[in-house]
Scaffold this motif. Sequence first.
Motif, PDB file in Angstrom:
ATOM      1  N   GLN A  36       0.819  -1.144   0.071  1.00 54.49           N
ATOM      2  CA  GLN A  36       0.176  -0.017  -0.037  1.00 54.49           C
ATOM      3  C   GLN A  36       0.611   1.039   0.076  1.00 54.49           C
ATOM      4  OE1 GLN A  36      -3.131  -0.513  -0.533  1.00 54.49           O
ATOM      5  NE2 GLN A  36      -3.037  -2.409  -0.431  1.00 54.49           N
ATOM      6  N   LEU A  37       2.009   1.162   0.632  1.00 54.56           N
ATOM      7  CA  LEU A  37       2.795   2.336   0.881  1.00 54.56           C
ATOM      8  C   LEU A  37       3.546   2.495  -0.569  1.00 54.56           C
ATOM      9  CD1 LEU A  37       4.493   1.934   4.034  1.00 54.56           C
ATOM     10  CD2 LEU A  37       2.710   3.433   3.711  1.00 54.56           C
ATOM     11  N   LYS A  38       3.755   1.428  -1.187  1.00 54.62           N
ATOM     12  CA  LYS A  38       4.317   1.687  -2.522  1.00 54.62           C
ATOM     13  C   LYS A  38       3.250   2.054  -3.701  1.00 54.62           C
ATOM     14  CE  LYS A  38       7.231   0.484  -6.188  1.00 54.62           C
ATOM     15  NZ  LYS A  38       7.671   1.585  -6.874  1.00 54.62           N
ATOM     16  N   ARG A  39       2.159   1.821  -3.311  1.00 54.17           N
ATOM     17  CA  ARG A  39       1.167   2.346  -4.611  1.00 54.17           C
ATOM     18  C   ARG A  39       0.855   3.717  -4.305  1.00 54.17           C
ATOM     19  NH1 ARG A  39      -4.438  -0.471  -3.262  1.00 54.17           N
ATOM     20  NH2 ARG A  39      -5.135   0.978  -5.024  1.00 54.17           N
ATOM     21  N   ARG A  40       1.003   4.389  -3.027  1.00 52.91           N
ATOM     22  CA  ARG A  40       0.777   5.628  -2.754  1.00 52.91           C
ATOM     23  C   ARG A  40       1.936   6.492  -3.303  1.00 52.91           C
ATOM     24  NH1 ARG A  40       0.336   8.192   3.283  1.00 52.91           N
ATOM     25  NH2 ARG A  40       2.449   7.461   3.447  1.00 52.91           N
ATOM     26  N   GLY A  73      -1.268  16.252   3.029  1.00 52.73           N
ATOM     27  CA  GLY A  73      -2.253  17.147   3.783  1.00 52.73           C
ATOM     28  C   GLY A  73      -2.259  18.498   3.381  1.00 52.73           C
ATOM     29  N   LYS A  74      -0.927  18.943   3.091  1.00 55.86           N
ATOM     30  CA  LYS A  74      -0.721  20.295   2.981  1.00 55.86           C
ATOM     31  C   LYS A  74      -0.906  20.519   1.420  1.00 55.86           C
ATOM     32  CE  LYS A  74       3.240  21.015   6.191  1.00 55.86           C
ATOM     33  NZ  LYS A  74       4.560  21.400   6.277  1.00 55.86           N
ATOM     34  N   LEU A  75      -0.736  19.675   0.583  1.00 53.38           N
ATOM     35  CA  LEU A  75      -0.813  19.478  -0.693  1.00 53.38           C
ATOM     36  C   LEU A  75      -2.359  19.562  -1.120  1.00 53.38           C
ATOM     37  CD1 LEU A  75       0.515  19.410  -3.463  1.00 53.38           C
ATOM     38  CD2 LEU A  75      -0.071  16.926  -3.710  1.00 53.38           C
ATOM     39  N   SER A 135      -8.222   8.070  -5.720  1.00 55.09           N
ATOM     40  CA  SER A 135      -7.323   6.891  -5.758  1.00 55.09           C
ATOM     41  C   SER A 135      -6.541   7.035  -4.555  1.00 55.09           C
ATOM     42  CB  SER A 135      -6.254   6.818  -6.890  1.00 55.09           C
ATOM     43  OG  SER A 135      -7.121   6.589  -8.135  1.00 55.09           O
ATOM     44  N   LEU A 136      -6.031   8.181  -4.224  1.00 54.95           N
ATOM     45  CA  LEU A 136      -5.279   8.345  -2.879  1.00 54.95           C
ATOM     46  C   LEU A 136      -6.042   7.833  -1.581  1.00 54.95           C
ATOM     47  CD1 LEU A 136      -2.510   9.026  -1.846  1.00 54.95           C
ATOM     48  CD2 LEU A 136      -2.787  11.416  -1.621  1.00 54.95           C
ATOM     49  N   GLU A 137      -7.307   8.499  -1.436  1.00 54.67           N
ATOM     50  CA  GLU A 137      -7.970   8.218  -0.421  1.00 54.67           C
ATOM     51  C   GLU A 137      -8.507   6.704  -0.378  1.00 54.67           C
ATOM     52  OE1 GLU A 137     -11.523  10.555  -0.919  1.00 54.67           O
ATOM     53  OE2 GLU A 137     -10.450  12.474  -0.488  1.00 54.67           O
ATOM     54  N   GLU A 145      -7.125   1.516   2.763  1.00 50.49           N
ATOM     55  CA  GLU A 145      -6.577   0.190   2.486  1.00 50.49           C
ATOM     56  C   GLU A 145      -5.470  -0.058   3.310  1.00 50.49           C
ATOM     57  OE1 GLU A 145      -6.128  -0.830  -1.795  1.00 50.49           O
ATOM     58  OE2 GLU A 145      -8.192  -0.655  -2.079  1.00 50.49           O
ATOM     59  N   LEU A 146      -4.521   1.057   3.273  1.00 49.15           N
ATOM     60  CA  LEU A 146      -3.325   1.446   4.268  1.00 49.15           C
ATOM     61  C   LEU A 146      -3.813   1.255   5.713  1.00 49.15           C
ATOM     62  CD1 LEU A 146      -0.385   1.662   4.283  1.00 49.15           C
ATOM     63  CD2 LEU A 146      -0.670   3.989   4.161  1.00 49.15           C
ATOM     64  N   GLN A 147      -4.858   1.751   6.195  1.00 50.36           N
ATOM     65  CA  GLN A 147      -5.228   1.830   7.540  1.00 50.36           C
ATOM     66  C   GLN A 147      -5.598   0.338   7.805  1.00 50.36           C
ATOM     67  OE1 GLN A 147      -5.105   3.894   9.909  1.00 50.36           O
ATOM     68  NE2 GLN A 147      -4.438   5.497   8.580  1.00 50.36           N
ATOM     69  N   MET A 148      -6.530  -0.286   6.952  1.00 50.50           N
ATOM     70  CA  MET A 148      -6.779  -1.733   7.190  1.00 50.50           C
ATOM     71  C   MET A 148      -5.449  -2.566   7.312  1.00 50.50           C
ATOM     72  SD  MET A 148      -9.972  -2.614   4.898  1.00 50.50           S
ATOM     73  CE  MET A 148      -9.517  -2.014   3.385  1.00 50.50           C
TER      74      MET A 148
END
Length: 183
Positions: A39-43, A98-100, A122-124, A129-132
């Motif tokens: 998930q971090l890679k996707r982000r 968040g700043k962006l 997509s980012l949301e 998914e990252l939270q899960m």
Amino acid sequence: MYIILGIAVLVALYVVFIYNGLVKSRQMAEEAWSGIDVQLKRRADLIPNLIETVKGYAAHEKATFEEVVALRNNAQAVPADDVAGRAKAEGLLGQALGKLFALAEAYPDLKANQNFSELQASLETIEGELQMSRRYYNGAARDLNVKVESVPSNLVANQFGFAKKPYFEITNEADRAVPAVQF
């Protein structure tokens, strides 16, 4: 003689049972960490597209873009097995994102841009998914940690080199703060 041999066999079977449970817990935690890593890679892969889209509308906000890119690169440079370091780097990257998005609020044309809207959606999705994945990893880490610290499994864990897994936690206290709501 047979009694002693029987007790030795039962103890050996019990040790094997505990060892296999520890192996299973360790594998679950490693698989869970792999899910976070994906998930971090996707982000991270989504961020360059997001930056390019926003740049077209807010070219004078260069410092914000550079900060996001630098934090993305820092997060990717952290070794995959450094849970605490990765959590800290990803937390800083999340703040910069968040700043962006706050910057995008100042540009109505950007907010209306379909590409930006799709990237934001997509980012949301990835963040959800990252939270899960984080919750799953922390649960798997907790299960392993309980076995590593509990008697009698801790005796087997210490003997065979099983170690506790760190939790993937929020390291920035500002992320824990309750947002102020004003009407």
